[in-house]
Structures are given as structure tokens and as C-alpha cells.
Design an enzyme around this catalytic site. Structure first.
Site, PDB file in Angstrom:
ATOM      1  N   ARG A  75       0.929  -1.130   0.090  1.00 60.17           N
ATOM      2  CA  ARG A  75      -0.123  -0.020  -0.179  1.00 60.17           C
ATOM      3  C   ARG A  75       0.815   1.305   0.006  1.00 60.17           C
ATOM      4  O   ARG A  75       1.701   1.439   0.963  1.00 60.17           O
ATOM      5  CB  ARG A  75      -0.882   0.011   1.231  1.00 60.17           C
ATOM      6  CG  ARG A  75      -1.661   1.403   1.513  1.00 60.17           C
ATOM      7  CD  ARG A  75      -2.565   1.062   2.691  1.00 60.17           C
ATOM      8  NE  ARG A  75      -3.507   2.337   2.639  1.00 60.17           N
ATOM      9  CZ  ARG A  75      -3.484   3.145   3.557  1.00 60.17           C
ATOM     10  NH1 ARG A  75      -2.586   3.088   4.771  1.00 60.17           N
ATOM     11  NH2 ARG A  75      -4.019   4.403   3.428  1.00 60.17           N
ATOM     12  N   HIS A 119      -3.184  10.760   0.706  1.00 60.14           N
ATOM     13  CA  HIS A 119      -2.406  10.698   2.080  1.00 60.14           C
ATOM     14  C   HIS A 119      -1.658  12.001   2.536  1.00 60.14           C
ATOM     15  O   HIS A 119      -0.454  12.009   2.721  1.00 60.14           O
ATOM     16  CB  HIS A 119      -1.637   9.495   2.129  1.00 60.14           C
ATOM     17  CG  HIS A 119      -1.310   8.639   3.435  1.00 60.14           C
ATOM     18  ND1 HIS A 119      -1.450   7.456   3.902  1.00 60.14           N
ATOM     19  CD2 HIS A 119      -0.885   9.409   4.479  1.00 60.14           C
ATOM     20  CE1 HIS A 119      -1.217   7.358   4.777  1.00 60.14           C
ATOM     21  NE2 HIS A 119      -0.729   8.118   5.395  1.00 60.14           N
ATOM     22  N   GLU A 164      -7.457   8.248   6.332  1.00 61.80           N
ATOM     23  CA  GLU A 164      -7.948   8.802   7.639  1.00 61.80           C
ATOM     24  C   GLU A 164      -8.288  10.331   7.502  1.00 61.80           C
ATOM     25  O   GLU A 164      -7.440  11.577   7.928  1.00 61.80           O
ATOM     26  CB  GLU A 164      -6.414   8.959   8.419  1.00 61.80           C
ATOM     27  CG  GLU A 164      -6.172   7.522   8.668  1.00 61.80           C
ATOM     28  CD  GLU A 164      -4.864   7.266   9.532  1.00 61.80           C
ATOM     29  OE1 GLU A 164      -4.336   8.458   9.801  1.00 61.80           O
ATOM     30  OE2 GLU A 164      -4.390   6.349  10.086  1.00 61.80           O
ATOM     31  N   ASN A 299      -7.209   1.532   9.813  1.00 63.18           N
ATOM     32  CA  ASN A 299      -6.044   1.938  10.399  1.00 63.18           C
ATOM     33  C   ASN A 299      -6.285   1.831  11.845  1.00 63.18           C
ATOM     34  O   ASN A 299      -6.806   2.779  12.265  1.00 63.18           O
ATOM     35  CB  ASN A 299      -5.620   3.423   9.865  1.00 63.18           C
ATOM     36  CG  ASN A 299      -5.119   3.131   8.659  1.00 63.18           C
ATOM     37  OD1 ASN A 299      -5.136   2.432   7.740  1.00 63.18           O
ATOM     38  ND2 ASN A 299      -4.613   4.378   7.903  1.00 63.18           N
ATOM     39  N   TYR A 301      -4.368   1.222  15.668  1.00 59.20           N
ATOM     40  CA  TYR A 301      -3.040   1.160  16.499  1.00 59.20           C
ATOM     41  C   TYR A 301      -3.345   1.097  18.104  1.00 59.20           C
ATOM     42  O   TYR A 301      -2.765   0.320  18.661  1.00 59.20           O
ATOM     43  CB  TYR A 301      -2.343   2.286  16.383  1.00 59.20           C
ATOM     44  CG  TYR A 301      -1.737   2.687  14.827  1.00 59.20           C
ATOM     45  CD1 TYR A 301      -0.550   2.117  14.744  1.00 59.20           C
ATOM     46  CD2 TYR A 301      -2.471   3.175  13.982  1.00 59.20           C
ATOM     47  CE1 TYR A 301       0.128   2.495  13.519  1.00 59.20           C
ATOM     48  CE2 TYR A 301      -1.765   3.522  12.747  1.00 59.20           C
ATOM     49  CZ  TYR A 301      -0.776   3.088  12.441  1.00 59.20           C
ATOM     50  OH  TYR A 301      -0.075   3.048  11.108  1.00 59.20           O
ATOM     51  N   GLU A 356      -3.259  -0.428   8.162  1.00 58.50           N
ATOM     52  CA  GLU A 356      -2.396  -0.034   9.009  1.00 58.50           C
ATOM     53  C   GLU A 356      -2.417  -0.587  10.336  1.00 58.50           C
ATOM     54  O   GLU A 356      -3.460  -0.653  10.866  1.00 58.50           O
ATOM     55  CB  GLU A 356      -2.139   1.656   9.153  1.00 58.50           C
ATOM     56  CG  GLU A 356      -1.878   2.153   7.888  1.00 58.50           C
ATOM     57  CD  GLU A 356      -1.814   3.808   8.242  1.00 58.50           C
ATOM     58  OE1 GLU A 356      -1.612   4.383   9.277  1.00 58.50           O
ATOM     59  OE2 GLU A 356      -1.889   4.463   7.088  1.00 58.50           O
TER      60      GLU A 356
HETATM   61  O1  IFM Z   1       2.194   7.570   9.798  1.00 61.31           O
HETATM   62  C1  IFM Z   1       0.799   7.583  10.103  1.00 61.31           C
HETATM   63  C2  IFM Z   1       0.269   7.571   8.830  1.00 61.31           C
HETATM   64  O2  IFM Z   1       0.948   8.498   7.855  1.00 61.31           O
HETATM   65  C3  IFM Z   1      -1.334   7.370   9.111  1.00 61.31           C
HETATM   66  N1  IFM Z   1      -1.574   6.635  10.055  1.00 61.31           N
HETATM   67  C4  IFM Z   1      -0.890   6.707  11.284  1.00 61.31           C
HETATM   68  C5  IFM Z   1       0.687   6.500  11.113  1.00 61.31           C
HETATM   69  C6  IFM Z   1       1.197   6.431  12.435  1.00 61.31           C
HETATM   70  O3  IFM Z   1       0.989   7.391  13.180  1.00 61.31           O
END
Ligand code: IFM
Length: 451
Positions: A75, A119, A164, A299, A301, A356
Site C-alpha cells: 500500500r 494521504h 484517515e 488503520n 493502533y 495500517e
Molecule cells: O504515519 C501515520 C500514517 O501516515 C497515518 N496513520 C498513522 C501512522 C502512524 O502515526
């Protein structure tokens, strides 16, 4: 243990501004991040994406490393101002050539290109014309999409329109700690979000026409709610509310972004919270926004544990002292990769791709020459196990694209956060695969059965 479907996309993710560099080469125009990085105090130690990982010149070496990794999906994003230096108008042939060569090299290496159209590197020239507040912004994005799709749509079959939008709208236009650094009124922020959604719908229509048989998705930034007691329906409901619902002056609730695309209307709950600040949307705009998509890219985390209080309100669990954190100060709670996909599947019924997931760590080259990152391995393993659990529970999970392939420019944190499976020595641009690279390679080979 874990089994993923045949054809599961095992890959890595990056974004143009974070890795390409070559900011003034071959006709690339400036983007809002070029400007923002020059604002005193905006980015850690004044770092910029001018050189970044120099991927613009080292892409062949990078593709060879991806091949060594055994990834079957990559990606990446296209830099809008590299293709259209003014954002609209004349096309920069050299910019398109770069992506054309990259796509061919990926395909030759057996790696499917997953292309994100936007992005965050918004063309500066268009920002000076009002940016996402300009009602023409969806048309600008559509024209850009057409240029890219005409050139690459025969070979690229996986597309993501916006990465995002929560971040570039909230952080960039409302809080001002990302480019372009604005602090708009909330009704303006909502208007900008409305335009981005129309832009995404228009782009989806164009991709359908110019890239036959393609799959199109959008990519929200999600910190899902996690039910404290998953057996308790009230806690599960609280987790859903934490994920999707709107709160005053905030666009972090996911329903605002995805309901209009999937259901063709803004969520009642959000309209109630935002009241008069809500943009006036025409039926035609809503039909454009609701152009059907094929998957939702998540995405993810971290997540947030919640429960239902006795009065039915949502209660956030207090963070235990010494909770595990990454260098981003994000709590490590792997349940997010179970609940995120599950909640999105339950609400929208669209296949899920984790576009992500990863962590920023304290990585350096050790005396023995290696980069030892056991925490990245542990983090990824924990999260993939949860993703496998979601798949086993019937969530159609189509892929996992680790963020990130390379250490790179982490926005306002500059180069002070390392997310890569491959270490980048920025002084020499030498790439050193970390221990996690080798672990991930084995995991891909085993299709996750080693988890
Ligand atoms: O680096 C970023 C990415 O550009 C977008 N999502 C979160 C990642 C980590 O912060």
C-alpha cells in the site's frame, strides 16, 4: 493457530510524503506539508519531507526488499502535486512516469499495488484557493483521480480514496497541529469534511469507469471501543457508541464518515449533536457520497476499554498505572484488532482490510549490526492473533498491511518516531531489515499459522 483465507493480502504500507523525498525534483509542486514543515515549531526539530527515505530514487531497492519479505501487497500513496504540480491543470508527465515504473516493478515482483489517492499531501496551490473548504475541491480531486486512473487503472485494481480523513480534517483544519495548520470554526470543519466525502464518492465513480474490475475502499483512522465485559450486551453497546457516536465539536466518531458512504445519510445521532453547524447537503451530493465501496480499510493502533454505567452512560476504564505504551504514547491493547473489524463488519457489512497497524519503537543499530525490536514482533503477533480471532468469528478480513515498511517521516514528530520493519539510517539512506522484518517474513510464509 491462526488461519487466514487463501488470497489474504500480507503486506506493508507507506505514504508518499513520508518516504519519497525529491520534493523539488522532476516538476513536483509543493504541498501543504512542505509549507507547514517550515513553520517554526510546527515539526520536531524543523524536520521536513524534502529527502525523507529518498524512495523516489531508491524505489527499486525498496521493491527488492519487499520481495525478500515475501509481501504480496504494498500500500502506497500517490503524491497529488507530483502528478499535478498546481493541483489542477497541467499534468507532470515525469510524476506519472514514476508511479508507472513503480507499479510495473511491483507486479513483476509478485506484489499487488494497493494505491491510496490521498494521504495528506494536499497541493499548496489549491490550499491557496480555499482547500477543502472550496466547493470545487471535490471536482479537483475527481480530475486528479481521472489522471491517475487513466494511467494506472489497467494494472492497479485496489484503490483507496482518502487516508484517515479524520486526521487531516481534525488535526490539520481544526486543531492546527498538522498541515496546513488551520484552526477553523466547527461549522467550517464540518463543511470541509462534507467536501472530502463528496470527493471520495466522485473518485469512486471514476475508478469504476476507468479501472474495470477494481476494488475501492476508504480508510478511516479508528481507535475502537473495547467492551470491558464482552459477555455483557450493555458493554458491547458502549463499545459501539465509543467507536461510532459523535461528541460535541469533534469529528472522531466514525459514523459521521462511514454512514453517509454506506447508508447514504449522515447519522441522526451526529446531526443531533452538531445541530445548526451541519452542512446543508443536496440529494445529489448524498447520492455521490453513497457510491458503493467494496471494502473498508481500517488503520488501527490502539483501542479504548469502556463499559456501560448504571445510568446507561458510557464509562471509560481508567488506565492502569504502568500500562504498556508505544513511543507514540499509545496504549498497547491488542483487542482493538478484534473489536475494530468486528464492530465495522456488524454495522456496515463490508469486507475489512487492516490497512495500517504497527508501533513506533526505540530502534537503533546494535553493536552486532542488527536492529533488534522484540517489542514490534510481540506487538504485531498479539494484534494478528486478535485479527485471526475476528476472522474465525466470521468477519471477512481480507488483508493486513503493516505500518510501516520503512522508518519514515512521522508528520509533526519528524524522524523522531520509527515505525518501520526496515530501519533507515537517514544520514546514509542505508536500509537495515530489523528482526521484525525476518519474523514477519516467516509469518507471511506460514500464512499466520506460526502466530
Ligand atoms: O504515519 C501515520 C500514517 O501516515 C497515518 N496513520 C498513522 C501512522 C502512524 O502515526
Amino acid at each position: 493457530m491462526a488461519k487466514f483465507d487463501e488470497g489474504f493480502a500480507w503486506g506493508v504500507a507507506t505514504a508518499a510524503y513520508q518516504i519519497e523525498g525529491a520534493a523539488r525534483e522532476d516538476g513536483r509542486g509543493p504541498c501543504v506539508w512542505d509549507m507547514f514543515c517550515r513553520k517554526p515549531g510546527a515539526v520536531y526539530q524543523g524536520h521536513t519531507g524534502d529527502v525523507a527515505c529518498d524512495h523516489y530514487h531508491r524505489w527499486a531497492e525498496d521493491v527488492a526488499l519487499m520481495r525478500e519479505l515475501g509481501a504480496n501487497a504494498y500500500r502506497f500513496s500517490v503524491s497529488w502535486p507530483r502528478v499535478l504540480p498546481e493541483g489542477a491543470g497541467p499534468v507532470n508527465a515525469k510524476g506519472l512516469d514514476f508511479y508507472d515504473g513503480l507499479v510495473d516493478a511491483l507486479l513483476a515482483a509478485g506484489i499487488e499495488p494497493w494505491l491510496t489517492l490521498f494521504h495528506w499531501d494536499f497541493p499548496l496551490a489549491l490550499y491557496h484557493r480555499g482547500g477543502w473548504l472550496n466547493p470545487d475541491s471535490p471536482a479537483w480531486f475527481a480530475d486528479y483521480t481521472e489522471v491517475v486512473a487513466k494511467r494506472l487503472g489497467d494494472r492497479v485494481k485496489r484503490w483507496m480514496t482518502l487516508n484517515e480523513p479524520q486526521c487531516f480534517v481534525n488535526l490539520g483544519l481544526q486543531y492546527g497541529n498538522h498541515a496546513p495548520g488551520d484552526r477553523l470554526r466547527f461549522d467550517e470543519v464540518l463543511l470541509a469534511s462534507h467536501h472530502t466525502l463528496i470527493a471520495s464518492g466522485k473518485a469512486t465513480q471514476i475508478l469504476r469507469a476507468l479501472s474495470p474490475g477494481c476494488q475501492v475502499g476508504v480508510v478511516p483512522a479508528v481507535g475502537p471501543g473495547i467492551p470491558k465485559n464482552p459477555e455483557d450486551p450493555a458493554d458491547a453497546e458502549a463499545a459501539s457508541a465509543r467507536t461510532f457516536d459523535a461528541t460535541p465539536n469533534s469529528l472522531w466518531g466514525m459514523a459521521w464518515w462511514i454512514d453517509p458512504i454506506v447508508f447514504g445519510r449522515y447519522p441522526e445521532q451526529a446531526l443531533g449533536v452538531f445541530g445548526g453547524a451541519t452542512p446543508r447537503a443536496t440529494d445529489e451530493q448524498m447520492r455521490t457520497i453513497a457510491e458503493p465501496i467494496d471494502f473498508i480499510g481500517l488503520n488501527i493502533y490502539t483501542g479504548y476499554e469502556v463499559s456501560a454505567a448504571d445510568d446507561g452512560s458510557l464509562r471509560a476504564s481508567p488506565e492502569p498505572a504502568g500500562a504498556p505504551k508505544t513511543m507514540m504514547d499509545w496504549t498497547v491493547d491488542e483487542r482493538c484488532l478484534y473489536w475494530g473489524p468486528k464492530l465495522f463488519w456488524n454495522r456496515y457489512g463490508k469486507p475489512i482490510v487492516v490497512t495500517e497497524n504497527g508501533l513506533a519503537g526505540m530502534d537503533w543499530i546494535a553493536l552486532d549490526g542488527g536492529v533488534h525490536d522484540p517489542q514490534r514482533i510481540d506487538y504485531t503477533r498479539r494484534h494478528l492473533r486478535q485479527l485471526a480471532r475476528a476472522a474465525e468469528d466470521g468477519v471477512p478480513v481480507r488483508g493486513y498491511l503493516h505500518w510501516s515498511f520503512l522508518d519514515n517521516f512521522e508528520w509533526a514528530f519528524g524522524y523522531n518516531r520509527r515505525f518501520g520493519l526496515v530501519y533507515v539510517d537517514y544520514a546514509t539512506q542505508r536500509r537495515v531489515p530489523k528482526d521484525s522484518f525476518h519474523w514477519y517474513r516467516d509469518t507471511i510464509r506460514a500464512n499466520g499459522t506460526n502466530l
